[in-house]
Design a protein around this motif. Structure first.
Motif, PDB file in Angstrom:
ATOM      1  N   LEU A 133      27.432   7.835   3.515  1.00 49.31           N
ATOM      2  CA  LEU A 133      27.556   6.428   3.107  1.00 49.31           C
ATOM      3  C   LEU A 133      26.252   5.994   2.459  1.00 49.31           C
ATOM      4  N   ARG A 134      26.371   5.329   1.315  1.00 53.22           N
ATOM      5  CA  ARG A 134      25.170   4.829   0.651  1.00 53.22           C
ATOM      6  C   ARG A 134      25.433   3.410   0.162  1.00 53.22           C
ATOM      7  N   ALA A 135      24.353   2.617   0.048  1.00 51.99           N
ATOM      8  CA  ALA A 135      24.443   1.310  -0.628  1.00 51.99           C
ATOM      9  C   ALA A 135      23.521   1.395  -1.848  1.00 51.99           C
ATOM     10  N   ILE A 136      23.963   0.788  -2.944  1.00 52.76           N
ATOM     11  CA  ILE A 136      23.231   0.916  -4.200  1.00 52.76           C
ATOM     12  C   ILE A 136      21.944   0.092  -4.162  1.00 52.76           C
ATOM     13  N   SER A 137      20.819   0.745  -4.514  1.00 54.17           N
ATOM     14  CA  SER A 137      19.513   0.050  -4.533  1.00 54.17           C
ATOM     15  C   SER A 137      19.007  -0.145  -5.966  1.00 54.17           C
ATOM     16  N   ASP A 138      19.605   0.618  -6.904  1.00 52.13           N
ATOM     17  CA  ASP A 138      19.166   0.559  -8.299  1.00 52.13           C
ATOM     18  C   ASP A 138      20.229   1.276  -9.131  1.00 52.13           C
ATOM     19  N   VAL A 139      20.063   1.321 -10.454  1.00 50.61           N
ATOM     20  CA  VAL A 139      21.075   2.012 -11.261  1.00 50.61           C
ATOM     21  C   VAL A 139      20.447   3.140 -12.087  1.00 50.61           C
ATOM     22  N   LYS A 174      12.990  12.483   6.104  1.00 51.59           N
ATOM     23  CA  LYS A 174      12.026  12.428   4.998  1.00 51.59           C
ATOM     24  C   LYS A 174      12.809  12.802   3.728  1.00 51.59           C
ATOM     25  N   ILE A 175      12.222  12.494   2.602  1.00 48.30           N
ATOM     26  CA  ILE A 175      12.974  12.520   1.336  1.00 48.30           C
ATOM     27  C   ILE A 175      13.202  13.933   0.798  1.00 48.30           C
ATOM     28  N   GLY A 176      14.373  14.160   0.239  1.00 50.72           N
ATOM     29  CA  GLY A 176      14.636  15.408  -0.494  1.00 50.72           C
ATOM     30  C   GLY A 176      15.513  16.387   0.269  1.00 50.72           C
ATOM     31  N   ASP A 181      16.431  16.863  -6.274  1.00 45.93           N
ATOM     32  CA  ASP A 181      15.084  16.606  -5.748  1.00 45.93           C
ATOM     33  C   ASP A 181      14.233  15.858  -6.766  1.00 45.93           C
ATOM     34  N   GLN A 182      14.757  14.716  -7.199  1.00 48.36           N
ATOM     35  CA  GLN A 182      13.999  13.874  -8.141  1.00 48.36           C
ATOM     36  C   GLN A 182      14.554  12.440  -8.072  1.00 48.36           C
ATOM     37  N   PHE A 183      13.642  11.480  -8.148  1.00 49.68           N
ATOM     38  CA  PHE A 183      14.066  10.089  -8.250  1.00 49.68           C
ATOM     39  C   PHE A 183      14.428   9.860  -9.709  1.00 49.68           C
ATOM     40  N   VAL A 184      15.683   9.570  -9.987  1.00 47.83           N
ATOM     41  CA  VAL A 184      16.154   9.439 -11.371  1.00 47.83           C
ATOM     42  C   VAL A 184      15.876   8.028 -11.884  1.00 47.83           C
ATOM     43  N   HIS A 185      15.107   7.973 -12.963  1.00 48.80           N
ATOM     44  CA  HIS A 185      14.719   6.663 -13.520  1.00 48.80           C
ATOM     45  C   HIS A 185      14.724   6.713 -15.048  1.00 48.80           C
ATOM     46  N   ALA A 225      27.373   8.058  -8.208  1.00 53.46           N
ATOM     47  CA  ALA A 225      26.061   7.639  -7.701  1.00 53.46           C
ATOM     48  C   ALA A 225      25.209   8.888  -7.495  1.00 53.46           C
ATOM     49  N   LEU A 226      23.898   8.685  -7.344  1.00 56.44           N
ATOM     50  CA  LEU A 226      23.012   9.833  -7.138  1.00 56.44           C
ATOM     51  C   LEU A 226      21.920   9.504  -6.119  1.00 56.44           C
ATOM     52  N   GLU A 227      21.426  10.539  -5.462  1.00 60.08           N
ATOM     53  CA  GLU A 227      20.384  10.363  -4.444  1.00 60.08           C
ATOM     54  C   GLU A 227      19.706  11.703  -4.228  1.00 60.08           C
ATOM     55  N   MET A 228      19.036  11.931  -3.097  1.00 62.03           N
ATOM     56  CA  MET A 228      18.199  13.144  -2.962  1.00 62.03           C
ATOM     57  C   MET A 228      18.456  13.952  -1.699  1.00 62.03           C
ATOM     58  N   GLU A 229      19.512  13.655  -0.942  1.00 62.63           N
ATOM     59  CA  GLU A 229      19.750  14.386   0.315  1.00 62.63           C
ATOM     60  C   GLU A 229      21.222  14.737   0.570  1.00 62.63           C
ATOM     61  N   GLY A 230      22.144  13.956   0.110  1.00 65.69           N
ATOM     62  CA  GLY A 230      23.536  14.087   0.553  1.00 65.69           C
ATOM     63  C   GLY A 230      24.146  15.455   0.394  1.00 65.69           C
ATOM     64  N   GLY A 280      22.305   5.416   3.955  1.00 63.07           N
ATOM     65  CA  GLY A 280      21.105   5.234   3.141  1.00 63.07           C
ATOM     66  C   GLY A 280      21.414   4.508   1.846  1.00 63.07           C
ATOM     67  N   VAL A 281      20.503   4.655   0.905  1.00 59.72           N
ATOM     68  CA  VAL A 281      20.670   3.981  -0.389  1.00 59.72           C
ATOM     69  C   VAL A 281      20.801   5.028  -1.494  1.00 59.72           C
ATOM     70  N   ALA A 282      21.272   4.576  -2.655  1.00 58.12           N
ATOM     71  CA  ALA A 282      21.496   5.495  -3.774  1.00 58.12           C
ATOM     72  C   ALA A 282      21.353   4.753  -5.097  1.00 58.12           C
ATOM     73  N   GLY A 283      21.200   5.539  -6.164  1.00 64.26           N
ATOM     74  CA  GLY A 283      21.203   4.985  -7.505  1.00 64.26           C
ATOM     75  C   GLY A 283      22.636   4.972  -8.038  1.00 64.26           C
ATOM     76  N   GLY A 284      23.028   3.850  -8.601  1.00 66.11           N
ATOM     77  CA  GLY A 284      24.388   3.743  -9.129  1.00 66.11           C
ATOM     78  C   GLY A 284      24.493   4.339 -10.527  1.00 66.11           C
TER      79      GLY A 284
HETATM   80  C1  4EZ Z   1       9.409   6.396  -2.320  1.00 64.79           C
HETATM   81  C2  4EZ Z   1      10.615   6.594  -3.189  1.00 64.79           C
HETATM   82  C3  4EZ Z   1      11.738   7.241  -2.441  1.00 64.79           C
HETATM   83  C4  4EZ Z   1      12.999   7.364  -3.221  1.00 64.79           C
HETATM   84  C5  4EZ Z   1      14.127   7.900  -2.345  1.00 64.79           C
HETATM   85  C6  4EZ Z   1      15.438   7.475  -2.927  1.00 64.79           C
HETATM   86  N1  4EZ Z   1      16.608   7.857  -2.175  1.00 64.79           N
HETATM   87  C7  4EZ Z   1      16.721   9.321  -2.092  1.00 64.79           C
HETATM   88  O1  4EZ Z   1      17.895   9.721  -1.488  1.00 64.79           O
HETATM   89  C8  4EZ Z   1      17.861   7.260  -2.670  1.00 64.79           C
HETATM   90  C9  4EZ Z   1      17.826   6.792  -4.082  1.00 64.79           C
HETATM   91  C10 4EZ Z   1      17.949   5.486  -4.497  1.00 64.79           C
HETATM   92  N2  4EZ Z   1      17.883   5.414  -5.868  1.00 64.79           N
HETATM   93  C11 4EZ Z   1      17.683   6.682  -6.337  1.00 64.79           C
HETATM   94  C12 4EZ Z   1      17.484   7.203  -7.643  1.00 64.79           C
HETATM   95  N3  4EZ Z   1      17.500   6.392  -8.736  1.00 64.79           N
HETATM   96  N4  4EZ Z   1      17.284   8.531  -7.787  1.00 64.79           N
HETATM   97  C13 4EZ Z   1      17.279   9.341  -6.694  1.00 64.79           C
HETATM   98  N5  4EZ Z   1      17.428   8.913  -5.422  1.00 64.79           N
HETATM   99  C14 4EZ Z   1      17.643   7.579  -5.243  1.00 64.79           C
END
Ligand code: 4EZ
Length: 229
Positions: A192-198, A50-52, A150-154, A170-175, A76-80
């Motif tokens: 290991l992470r793959a980028i899902s967003d920036v 689970k997240i965080g 512990d935050q989704f960075v946007h 890169a950044l994420e919420m567990e590593g 998992g995935v991460a923000g670039g």
């Molecule tokens: C329902 C939403 C669940 C978001 C969980 C995102 N994971 C956390 O490990 C990876 C991640 C991908 N992009 C991110 C970002 N921009 N900021 C933080 N974490 C991430």
């Protein structure tokens, strides 16, 4: 005899891994499910935390202390952050930090508390295996610093803060929490992470669109690494 922990944070991050295995034994423990399989003579425990950082710490600690895992791989995935990282790209962590750990009011640097350290390094040996597998499979893999919070960075502001304070790629919420657990319990680990967003103002939309495909990228590479262990 290696007992391998394979961890993700979200179901979408380990579902592509579970699909490689059959004869899966499920154990319910501490509000979570732990999947046990045998693969290539390896005992493997798989779970998504689970997240965080809190959930990730509980799962990493459980896999090591209750299930007896002696090596931990995270997929998992991460923000670039680094502009050379595009959506879908793979990054392995050299070291990790907690970007939201902050007692700067007392003159300490961001990411530091007494008795801790800003950066926790991953297993060099596991990184070398990963790089060999990447080369053999003609996969481009970025190696760098991953920041955890512990935050989704946007937002550009928070993304720039993380880049400036930690030189993170890169950044994420567990590593980084998994890193502290494994480092303290002396367990070699690999993130290991793959980028899902920036991690910018479009991060939420990009994440929704690319979570599945990027999680699959990471999982497919991780399985190739497992086959070399
Ligand atoms: C329902 C939403 C669940 C978001 C969980 C995102 N994971 C956390 O490990 C990876 C991640 C991908 N992009 C991110 C970002 N921009 N900021 C933080 N974490 C991430």
């Amino acid at each position: 005899m290696t007992k391998l922990a394979i961890m993700g944070a979200m179901e979408e991050e380990i579902e592509p891994l579970l699909s490689y295995f059959d004869n899966i034994k499920i154990t319910n423990y501490a509000d979570n499910k732990y999947y046990e399989v045998n693969y290539n003579g390896l005992e493997i425990v798989i779970a998504y935390s689970k997240i965080g950082k809190v959930f990730a710490s509980l799962t990493a600690s459980t896999m090591i202390q209750k299930f007896g895992c002696d090596t931990l791989l995270f997929s998992g995935v991460a923000g670039g952050i680094n502009p050379s990282l595009k959506i879908g790209d793979l990054i392995i962590a050299d070291k990790l930090c907690q970007h939201d750990l902050d007692i700067t009011a007392f003159g300490h640097p961001n990411g530091y508390v007494p008795g801790g350290k800003i950066f926790v390094e991953t297993s060099n040996e596991l990184r070398e295996v990963a790089k060999k597998v990447a080369q053999e499979n003609k996969l481009d893999v970025f190696e760098g610093i991953i920041a955890t919070g512990d935050q989704f960075v946007h937002s550009k502001e928070r993304k720039e803060f993380v880049q400036e304070k930690f030189n993170a790629d890169a950044l994420e919420m567990e590593g980084a929490s998994v890193a502290v657990i494994c480092d303290s319990l002396n367990i070699p680990f690999f993130i290991l992470r793959a980028i899902s967003d920036v991690a910018d103002m479009d991060a939420g939309f990009d994440f929704d669109e690319f979570l599945k495909s990027s999680a699959k990228n990471s999982a497919n590479f991780l399985i190739k690494i497992v086959e070399q262990l």
